[in-house]
Structure formats: C-alpha cells, structure tokens
Design a protein around this motif. Structure first.
Motif, PDB file in Angstrom:
ATOM      1  N   UNK A  95       0.949  -1.148   0.171  1.00 36.56           N
ATOM      2  CA  UNK A  95       0.002   0.029  -0.014  1.00 36.56           C
ATOM      3  C   UNK A  95       0.864   1.405   0.016  1.00 36.56           C
ATOM      4  N   UNK A  96       0.587   2.213  -1.058  1.00 38.54           N
ATOM      5  CA  UNK A  96       1.214   3.307  -1.043  1.00 38.54           C
ATOM      6  C   UNK A  96       0.214   4.494  -0.914  1.00 38.54           C
ATOM      7  N   UNK A  97       0.599   5.404   0.243  1.00 41.32           N
ATOM      8  CA  UNK A  97      -0.371   6.423   0.536  1.00 41.32           C
ATOM      9  C   UNK A  97       0.067   7.454  -0.290  1.00 41.32           C
ATOM     10  N   UNK A  98      -0.987   8.351  -0.697  1.00 39.47           N
ATOM     11  CA  UNK A  98      -0.673   9.384  -1.655  1.00 39.47           C
ATOM     12  C   UNK A  98       0.240   9.299  -2.718  1.00 39.47           C
ATOM     13  N   UNK A  99      -0.177   8.246  -3.267  1.00 35.26           N
ATOM     14  CA  UNK A  99       0.927   7.790  -4.648  1.00 35.26           C
ATOM     15  C   UNK A  99       0.950   8.788  -5.662  1.00 35.26           C
ATOM     16  N   UNK A 100       0.173   9.694  -5.643  1.00 34.42           N
ATOM     17  CA  UNK A 100       0.394  10.832  -7.060  1.00 34.42           C
ATOM     18  C   UNK A 100       1.242  11.781  -6.626  1.00 34.42           C
ATOM     19  N   UNK A 101       1.949  11.756  -5.314  1.00 35.98           N
ATOM     20  CA  UNK A 101       3.099  12.538  -5.213  1.00 35.98           C
ATOM     21  C   UNK A 101       4.326  11.840  -5.420  1.00 35.98           C
ATOM     22  N   UNK A 102       4.333  10.602  -5.909  1.00 33.67           N
ATOM     23  CA  UNK A 102       5.569   9.974  -6.556  1.00 33.67           C
ATOM     24  C   UNK A 102       5.537   9.626  -8.241  1.00 33.67           C
ATOM     25  N   UNK A 103       6.872   9.604  -8.739  1.00 26.85           N
ATOM     26  CA  UNK A 103       6.780   9.203  -9.924  1.00 26.85           C
ATOM     27  C   UNK A 103       6.463   7.733 -10.014  1.00 26.85           C
ATOM     28  N   UNK A 104       6.337   7.325 -11.297  1.00 28.68           N
ATOM     29  CA  UNK A 104       6.199   5.860 -11.535  1.00 28.68           C
ATOM     30  C   UNK A 104       7.184   4.919 -11.057  1.00 28.68           C
ATOM     31  N   UNK A 105       8.500   5.284 -11.416  1.00 31.75           N
ATOM     32  CA  UNK A 105       9.901   4.726 -10.880  1.00 31.75           C
ATOM     33  C   UNK A 105       9.920   4.727  -9.525  1.00 31.75           C
ATOM     34  N   UNK A 106       9.453   5.772  -8.584  1.00 34.83           N
ATOM     35  CA  UNK A 106       9.479   5.924  -7.133  1.00 34.83           C
ATOM     36  C   UNK A 106       8.448   4.805  -6.706  1.00 34.83           C
ATOM     37  N   UNK A 107       7.210   4.691  -7.136  1.00 39.28           N
ATOM     38  CA  UNK A 107       6.401   3.775  -6.794  1.00 39.28           C
ATOM     39  C   UNK A 107       6.851   2.277  -7.081  1.00 39.28           C
ATOM     40  N   UNK A 108       7.400   1.977  -8.107  1.00 36.38           N
ATOM     41  CA  UNK A 108       8.122   0.615  -8.397  1.00 36.38           C
ATOM     42  C   UNK A 108       9.036   0.520  -7.368  1.00 36.38           C
ATOM     43  N   UNK A 109       9.998   1.332  -7.001  1.00 38.65           N
ATOM     44  CA  UNK A 109      11.004   1.381  -6.031  1.00 38.65           C
ATOM     45  C   UNK A 109      10.502   1.216  -4.560  1.00 38.65           C
ATOM     46  N   UNK A 110       9.514   1.607  -4.341  1.00 40.06           N
ATOM     47  CA  UNK A 110       8.628   1.345  -3.047  1.00 40.06           C
ATOM     48  C   UNK A 110       8.176   0.163  -3.066  1.00 40.06           C
ATOM     49  N   UNK A 111       7.575  -0.414  -4.212  1.00 40.62           N
ATOM     50  CA  UNK A 111       6.967  -2.054  -4.122  1.00 40.62           C
ATOM     51  C   UNK A 111       8.124  -2.825  -3.970  1.00 40.62           C
ATOM     52  N   UNK A 112       9.157  -2.601  -4.547  1.00 40.19           N
ATOM     53  CA  UNK A 112      10.572  -3.521  -4.451  1.00 40.19           C
ATOM     54  C   UNK A 112      11.113  -3.534  -3.068  1.00 40.19           C
ATOM     55  N   UNK A 113      11.192  -2.277  -2.264  1.00 37.35           N
ATOM     56  CA  UNK A 113      11.433  -2.274  -0.764  1.00 37.35           C
ATOM     57  C   UNK A 113      10.339  -2.879   0.003  1.00 37.35           C
ATOM     58  N   UNK A 114       9.229  -3.260  -0.414  1.00 40.58           N
ATOM     59  CA  UNK A 114       8.145  -3.908   0.505  1.00 40.58           C
ATOM     60  C   UNK A 114       8.298  -5.166   0.584  1.00 40.58           C
TER      61      UNK A 114
END
Length: 90
Positions: free
Chosen positions: A70-89
């Motif tokens: 789960x990524x809160x306030x996802x629109x504040x991140x770029x797609x690459x950052x969202x992918x990196x957050x997923x990887x870190x999870x």
C-alpha cells in the motif's frame, strides 16, 4: 491522478513487475509471480494498493502467496519511485 494517468501507471507497474522483476526472479531463483490487481482507495482514491501473487514452489497456483503493498498519496511519487517502493516492500 486523472484516469488516463492511472491507467498508464497500472500498465507501467504490471510491465515492470510481471515482465521484468518476476522474469529475472524466475531465472535467478525459480520464483514466479504476477500482479493480481492494482487499485486505488481512500476518500479521494489517493492511496494505491498493489496486490501480487508469488510462488516459490515450482509454479503451482495452490502454493501462491498473495501479498500487497500500500502506497499512501501515490500521486506525489513518480512511477519509478512507486516501483522502488514496491520493491522495498518485498
């Protein structure tokens, strides 16, 4: 994010996770996996939930482990950052 941006983000994440991450995980570790859903939630749909199935036992669906990120306030991140957050999870 507007609807077209969300569709593009979902497509980007599915491609990166299914065709890159899990492709390499299968080659390196015999782990298969795929995105099962990507949804938004919250009063203004401001949060993103990525659900995925991962299998460490030869690819038999009955052994799938279903997880989510789960990524809160996802629109504040770029797609690459969202992918990196997923990887870190993981």
């Amino acid at each position: 994010m507007v609807n077209d941006d969300l569709k593009a983000l979902k497509s980007y994440l599915r491609n990166k996770i299914d065709n890159s991450w899990y492709h390499n995980a299968y080659i390196d570790y015999d782990v298969t996996g795929h995105v099962t859903s990507i949804t938004t939630y919250g009063p203004n749909s401001e949060h993103l939930r990525i659900q995925y199935a991962e299998n460490h036992d030869g690819g038999h669906p009955m052994y799938d482990i279903i997880s989510e990120c789960e990524i809160p306030y996802y629109s504040t991140y770029t797609p690459d950052q969202i992918y990196a957050i997923w990887q870190d999870s993981l």
